[in-house]
Write a protein that holds these residues in place. Structure first.
Motif, PDB file in Angstrom:
ATOM      1  N   LEU A  27      -7.707 -19.410  48.091  1.00 39.92           N
ATOM      2  CA  LEU A  27      -7.247 -19.909  46.803  1.00 39.92           C
ATOM      3  C   LEU A  27      -5.948 -20.663  47.030  1.00 39.92           C
ATOM      4  CD1 LEU A  27      -7.108 -20.054  43.675  1.00 39.92           C
ATOM      5  CD2 LEU A  27      -5.970 -17.819  43.745  1.00 39.92           C
ATOM      6  N   GLY A  28      -5.912 -21.914  46.631  1.00 40.48           N
ATOM      7  CA  GLY A  28      -4.677 -22.700  46.659  1.00 40.48           C
ATOM      8  C   GLY A  28      -4.064 -22.704  45.269  1.00 40.48           C
ATOM      9  N   ILE A  29      -2.759 -22.483  45.200  1.00 38.59           N
ATOM     10  CA  ILE A  29      -2.044 -22.513  43.919  1.00 38.59           C
ATOM     11  C   ILE A  29      -0.876 -23.480  44.048  1.00 38.59           C
ATOM     12  CG2 ILE A  29      -0.752 -21.210  42.193  1.00 38.59           C
ATOM     13  CD1 ILE A  29      -2.191 -18.695  43.148  1.00 38.59           C
ATOM     14  N   GLY A  30      -0.841 -24.463  43.171  1.00 39.17           N
ATOM     15  CA  GLY A  30       0.235 -25.445  43.182  1.00 39.17           C
ATOM     16  C   GLY A  30      -0.239 -26.777  43.721  1.00 39.17           C
ATOM     17  N   PRO A  31       0.694 -27.580  44.194  1.00 35.98           N
ATOM     18  CA  PRO A  31       2.136 -27.314  44.248  1.00 35.98           C
ATOM     19  C   PRO A  31       2.773 -27.334  42.863  1.00 35.98           C
ATOM     20  CG  PRO A  31       1.669 -29.546  45.005  1.00 35.98           C
ATOM     21  CD  PRO A  31       0.354 -28.897  44.741  1.00 35.98           C
ATOM     22  N   ASP A  32       3.745 -26.465  42.717  1.00 38.60           N
ATOM     23  CA  ASP A  32       4.479 -26.357  41.466  1.00 38.60           C
ATOM     24  C   ASP A  32       5.771 -25.600  41.734  1.00 38.60           C
ATOM     25  OD1 ASP A  32       5.155 -26.238  38.655  1.00 38.60           O
ATOM     26  OD2 ASP A  32       3.017 -26.446  38.249  1.00 38.60           O
ATOM     27  N   HIS A  33       6.505 -25.372  40.666  1.00 43.11           N
ATOM     28  CA  HIS A  33       7.801 -24.702  40.743  1.00 43.11           C
ATOM     29  C   HIS A  33       7.662 -23.353  41.449  1.00 43.11           C
ATOM     30  CE1 HIS A  33      11.626 -23.072  39.218  1.00 43.11           C
ATOM     31  NE2 HIS A  33      11.980 -24.337  39.186  1.00 43.11           N
ATOM     32  N   GLY A  34       8.480 -23.113  42.454  1.00 39.25           N
ATOM     33  CA  GLY A  34       8.391 -21.910  43.273  1.00 39.25           C
ATOM     34  C   GLY A  34       8.463 -20.621  42.489  1.00 39.25           C
ATOM     35  N   GLU A  35       9.345 -20.545  41.520  1.00 41.47           N
ATOM     36  CA  GLU A  35       9.494 -19.307  40.748  1.00 41.47           C
ATOM     37  C   GLU A  35       8.243 -19.024  39.918  1.00 41.47           C
ATOM     38  OE1 GLU A  35      13.153 -19.656  38.592  1.00 41.47           O
ATOM     39  OE2 GLU A  35      14.353 -19.192  40.352  1.00 41.47           O
ATOM     40  N   LYS A  36       7.599 -20.067  39.437  1.00 45.14           N
ATOM     41  CA  LYS A  36       6.374 -19.911  38.650  1.00 45.14           C
ATOM     42  C   LYS A  36       5.248 -19.339  39.527  1.00 45.14           C
ATOM     43  CE  LYS A  36       3.806 -22.744  35.333  1.00 45.14           C
ATOM     44  NZ  LYS A  36       3.618 -24.102  34.821  1.00 45.14           N
ATOM     45  N   GLN A  64      12.445 -24.717  44.426  1.00 46.25           N
ATOM     46  CA  GLN A  64      11.732 -25.939  44.799  1.00 46.25           C
ATOM     47  C   GLN A  64      10.221 -25.745  44.682  1.00 46.25           C
ATOM     48  OE1 GLN A  64      11.850 -25.253  49.572  1.00 46.25           O
ATOM     49  NE2 GLN A  64      12.251 -27.275  48.873  1.00 46.25           N
ATOM     50  N   ASN A  65       9.510 -26.840  44.589  1.00 46.13           N
ATOM     51  CA  ASN A  65       8.062 -26.772  44.474  1.00 46.13           C
ATOM     52  C   ASN A  65       7.436 -26.372  45.797  1.00 46.13           C
ATOM     53  OD1 ASN A  65       8.377 -27.570  41.881  1.00 46.13           O
ATOM     54  ND2 ASN A  65       7.514 -29.584  42.114  1.00 46.13           N
ATOM     55  N   LYS A  66       6.341 -25.619  45.695  1.00 42.65           N
ATOM     56  CA  LYS A  66       5.633 -25.179  46.890  1.00 42.65           C
ATOM     57  C   LYS A  66       4.158 -25.002  46.578  1.00 42.65           C
ATOM     58  CE  LYS A  66       6.729 -20.267  46.375  1.00 42.65           C
ATOM     59  NZ  LYS A  66       7.447 -19.173  47.024  1.00 42.65           N
ATOM     60  N   CYS A  72       6.043 -33.396  47.731  1.00 46.63           N
ATOM     61  CA  CYS A  72       5.939 -34.331  48.865  1.00 46.63           C
ATOM     62  C   CYS A  72       7.315 -34.771  49.357  1.00 46.63           C
ATOM     63  CB  CYS A  72       5.105 -35.549  48.472  1.00 46.63           C
ATOM     64  SG  CYS A  72       3.347 -35.194  48.278  1.00 46.63           S
ATOM     65  N   THR A  73       8.227 -35.012  48.442  1.00 43.80           N
ATOM     66  CA  THR A  73       9.577 -35.451  48.793  1.00 43.80           C
ATOM     67  C   THR A  73      10.318 -34.418  49.617  1.00 43.80           C
ATOM     68  OG1 THR A  73       9.714 -36.820  46.813  1.00 43.80           O
ATOM     69  CG2 THR A  73      11.807 -36.167  47.829  1.00 43.80           C
ATOM     70  N   TRP A  74      10.093 -33.136  49.320  1.00 41.59           N
ATOM     71  CA  TRP A  74      10.836 -32.062  49.980  1.00 41.59           C
ATOM     72  C   TRP A  74      10.087 -31.415  51.132  1.00 41.59           C
ATOM     73  CZ3 TRP A  74      15.829 -31.882  49.383  1.00 41.59           C
ATOM     74  CH2 TRP A  74      16.372 -32.490  48.250  1.00 41.59           C
ATOM     75  N   GLY A  75       9.100 -32.104  51.698  1.00 42.73           N
ATOM     76  CA  GLY A  75       8.483 -31.631  52.934  1.00 42.73           C
ATOM     77  C   GLY A  75       7.234 -30.790  52.785  1.00 42.73           C
ATOM     78  N   GLN A  76       6.639 -30.783  51.618  1.00 39.51           N
ATOM     79  CA  GLN A  76       5.407 -30.039  51.330  1.00 39.51           C
ATOM     80  C   GLN A  76       5.466 -28.567  51.753  1.00 39.51           C
ATOM     81  OE1 GLN A  76       4.506 -32.678  53.926  1.00 39.51           O
ATOM     82  NE2 GLN A  76       4.927 -34.196  52.378  1.00 39.51           N
ATOM     83  N   ALA A  81       1.390 -34.812  38.414  1.00 39.37           N
ATOM     84  CA  ALA A  81       1.899 -35.777  39.395  1.00 39.37           C
ATOM     85  C   ALA A  81       3.387 -35.599  39.691  1.00 39.37           C
ATOM     86  CB  ALA A  81       1.623 -37.202  38.920  1.00 39.37           C
ATOM     87  N   ARG A  82       4.154 -35.205  38.695  1.00 41.45           N
ATOM     88  CA  ARG A  82       5.604 -35.033  38.906  1.00 41.45           C
ATOM     89  C   ARG A  82       5.884 -33.903  39.904  1.00 41.45           C
ATOM     90  NH1 ARG A  82       9.589 -34.970  33.954  1.00 41.45           N
ATOM     91  NH2 ARG A  82       9.340 -37.172  34.275  1.00 41.45           N
ATOM     92  N   ALA A  83       5.205 -32.767  39.751  1.00 38.54           N
ATOM     93  CA  ALA A  83       5.387 -31.646  40.678  1.00 38.54           C
ATOM     94  C   ALA A  83       4.904 -32.034  42.072  1.00 38.54           C
ATOM     95  CB  ALA A  83       4.647 -30.408  40.189  1.00 38.54           C
ATOM     96  N   LEU A  84       3.803 -32.764  42.140  1.00 40.28           N
ATOM     97  CA  LEU A  84       3.262 -33.210  43.419  1.00 40.28           C
ATOM     98  C   LEU A  84       4.246 -34.128  44.134  1.00 40.28           C
ATOM     99  CD1 LEU A  84       0.864 -33.318  45.396  1.00 40.28           C
ATOM    100  CD2 LEU A  84       0.020 -35.284  44.073  1.00 40.28           C
ATOM    101  N   GLU A  85       4.830 -35.062  43.407  1.00 39.41           N
ATOM    102  CA  GLU A  85       5.794 -35.983  44.009  1.00 39.41           C
ATOM    103  C   GLU A  85       7.015 -35.234  44.548  1.00 39.41           C
ATOM    104  OE1 GLU A  85       8.587 -39.775  42.764  1.00 39.41           O
ATOM    105  OE2 GLU A  85       6.882 -39.267  41.496  1.00 39.41           O
ATOM    106  N   SER A  86       7.509 -34.289  43.782  1.00 41.52           N
ATOM    107  CA  SER A  86       8.650 -33.488  44.228  1.00 41.52           C
ATOM    108  C   SER A  86       8.299 -32.707  45.488  1.00 41.52           C
ATOM    109  CB  SER A  86       9.081 -32.535  43.112  1.00 41.52           C
ATOM    110  OG  SER A  86      10.069 -31.650  43.569  1.00 41.52           O
TER     111      SER A  86
END
Length: 131
Positions: free
Chosen positions: A111-120, A16-18, A61-65, A54-59
């Protein structure tokens, strides 16, 4: 059956994105200062992601940031990881302090990284320890 469920849940959590927040431990900021700087990084990453991912950001947000807060030992480490994040097209935003309280103006704190795919993100930060 239950083991299979937990394995699936674990895989979902990793994928999931984080948002990762990397805090400079060498600055020895107070807890309040650290929280404020992490908040700044979260907002910077959110704003940047609205424009370029925007797609990663929306995901996210949907899953609780989901967020993870990790520590780094130096400015050099933050800069190195930021450069690695940029190479793989991850949002990477550095907070620079205004200098009104504990730090000199312009001090890079988080440093903030993401939000994006967790594995990345994990590929860049898995060696770091939790704050």
């Amino acid at each position: 059956m239950l083991t299979k469920f937990f394995r699936l849940l674990s895989n979902l959590t990793r994928s999931q994105n984080k948002l990762a927040l990397l805090v400079r431990a060498d600055l020895k900021m107070s807890k309040g200062k650290t929280a404020a700087q992490c908040s700044h990084a979260s907002i910077l990453c959110y704003q940047r992601s609205q424009k370029i991912n925007a797609r990663a950001l929306e995901s996210w947000c949907t899953w609780g940031q989901p967020k993870i807060v990790l520590k780094v030992d130096s400015l050099e480490e933050i800069l190195r990881i930021r450069d690695e994040a940029n190479k793989v097209n991850l949002v990477a935003e550095i907070v620079k302090d205004a200098g009104r309280t504990q730090l000199e103006p312009g001090t890079a704190t988080v440093l903030g990284i993401g939000p994006d795919h967790g594995e990345k993100i994990d590929k860049l930060v898995q060696h770091l320890k939790l704050l």
